[in-house]
Design an enzyme around this catalytic site. Structure first.
Site, short mmCIF file in Angstrom:
data_model
loop_
_atom_site.label_atom_id
_atom_site.label_comp_id
_atom_site.label_asym_id
_atom_site.label_seq_id
_atom_site.Cartn_x
_atom_site.Cartn_y
_atom_site.Cartn_z
CG MET A 193 9.37 -10.76 -44.83
SD MET A 193 7.85 -9.64 -46.00
CE MET A 193 8.73 -9.21 -47.27
CG HIS B 25 -0.18 -5.93 -50.53
ND1 HIS B 25 1.67 -6.62 -50.84
CD2 HIS B 25 0.12 -5.27 -51.73
CE1 HIS B 25 2.21 -5.86 -51.53
NE2 HIS B 25 1.61 -5.41 -52.14
CG ASP C 242 0.55 -9.77 -52.80
OD1 ASP C 242 0.21 -10.26 -51.58
OD2 ASP C 242 1.47 -9.51 -53.40
NE ARG D 229 8.67 -21.36 -50.86
CZ ARG D 229 8.79 -20.38 -50.28
NH1 ARG D 229 8.57 -19.63 -49.63
NH2 ARG D 229 9.46 -19.47 -51.25
CG ASN E 252 -1.33 -10.52 -46.82
OD1 ASN E 252 -0.22 -10.42 -45.86
ND2 ASN E 252 -1.38 -9.33 -48.20
C1 GRF Z 1 3.85 -3.95 -43.63
O1 GRF Z 1 3.92 -2.62 -44.63
C2 GRF Z 1 2.34 -4.50 -44.36
O2 GRF Z 1 1.25 -3.98 -45.32
C3 GRF Z 1 3.80 -6.21 -45.25
O3 GRF Z 1 4.65 -6.00 -43.94
C4 GRF Z 1 4.44 -4.81 -42.91
C5 GRF Z 1 4.45 -5.05 -42.29
O4 GRF Z 1 4.99 -4.21 -41.30
N1 GRF Z 1 3.21 -7.03 -45.30
P1 GRF Z 1 4.41 -4.32 -39.74
O5 GRF Z 1 5.52 -5.53 -39.61
O6 GRF Z 1 4.20 -4.64 -38.97
O7 GRF Z 1 5.28 -3.41 -38.91
#
Ligand code: GRF
Length: 189
Positions: free
Chosen positions: A84, A103, A139, A59, A101
């Site tokens: 991710m 969430h 988070d 990482r 971020n």
């Molecule tokens: C979203 O629901 C966000 O809250 C989470 O990952 C998802 C990303 O969706 N962290 P997208 O790729 O922006 O459509």
């Protein structure tokens, strides 16, 4: 302010952010070469970068490569939008109070992956969306904006995710705006 958006998947939040901040977004970066979002960014001529985490031994090395790319582009603010990868404490401290971020829950409820599934399975009547500043603990950083989202009787994962995404696309640009104003005013530094 020069913004970078970090994504791993579809990139629907990224699209909403570039629509609201067409001049400020200077880099779109992914760890996932198959991300639909990065394909869209390339097709639409955004300055894009693929840094595949699988090419790095650990990482720290991956985060170093991301850090260097951000520095090369003189980035001021890093926006995680469905990114991710868990960032190392080293990276987070180098970008202290400069990473946001989103969430898909009303934090501190339902931290981590599968927040929407967890909320649905718990039987509660409301979940939500949160935009926060990233700190080393997952988070958990200071909240910039939050909004509640109702869970309806017949909701399934698809219908609830759709409703949450609509709120996200509205809330993230607002939160970025508030963040930028707070920096201008010296409230966040
Ligand atoms: C979203 O629901 C966000 O809250 C989470 O990952 C998802 C990303 O969706 N962290 P997208 O790729 O922006 O459509």
């Amino acid at each position: 302010m020069r913004l970078a958006i970090l994504i791993s998947g579809t990139g629907s939040n990224m699209k909403s952010i570039v629509k609201h901040f067409p001049k400020e977004v200077k880099l779109i970066l992914t760890n996932n070469p198959n991300s639909k979002g990065i394909q869209w960014a390339i097709d639409n001529n955004y300055n894009s970068s693929i840094i595949n985490h699988k090419n790095y031994e650990n990482r720290l090395d991956f985060d170093k490569a991301v850090h260097e790319k951000l520095k090369q582009n003189n980035i001021d603010l890093v926006i995680l939008a469905g990114f991710m990868r868990i960032l190392t404490p080293e990276f987070v401290s180098r970008w202290k109070r400069k990473i946001l971020n989103i969430h898909p829950s009303y934090l501190p409820n339902f931290k981590g992956h599968n927040a929407i599934e967890m909320a649905l399975e718990s039987g509660i009547k409301q979940t939500g969306v949160t935009v926060h500043i990233v700190t080393p603990e997952l988070d958990s950083g200071p909240i910039i904006k939050q909004e509640r989202v109702d869970i309806l009787e017949n909701d399934d994962i698809i219908s609830l995710s759709d409703r949450i995404h609509k709120v996200e696309h509205r809330l993230y640009p607002k939160a970025i705006n508030s963040y930028m104003k707070s920096v201008e005013m010296g409230i966040i530094f």
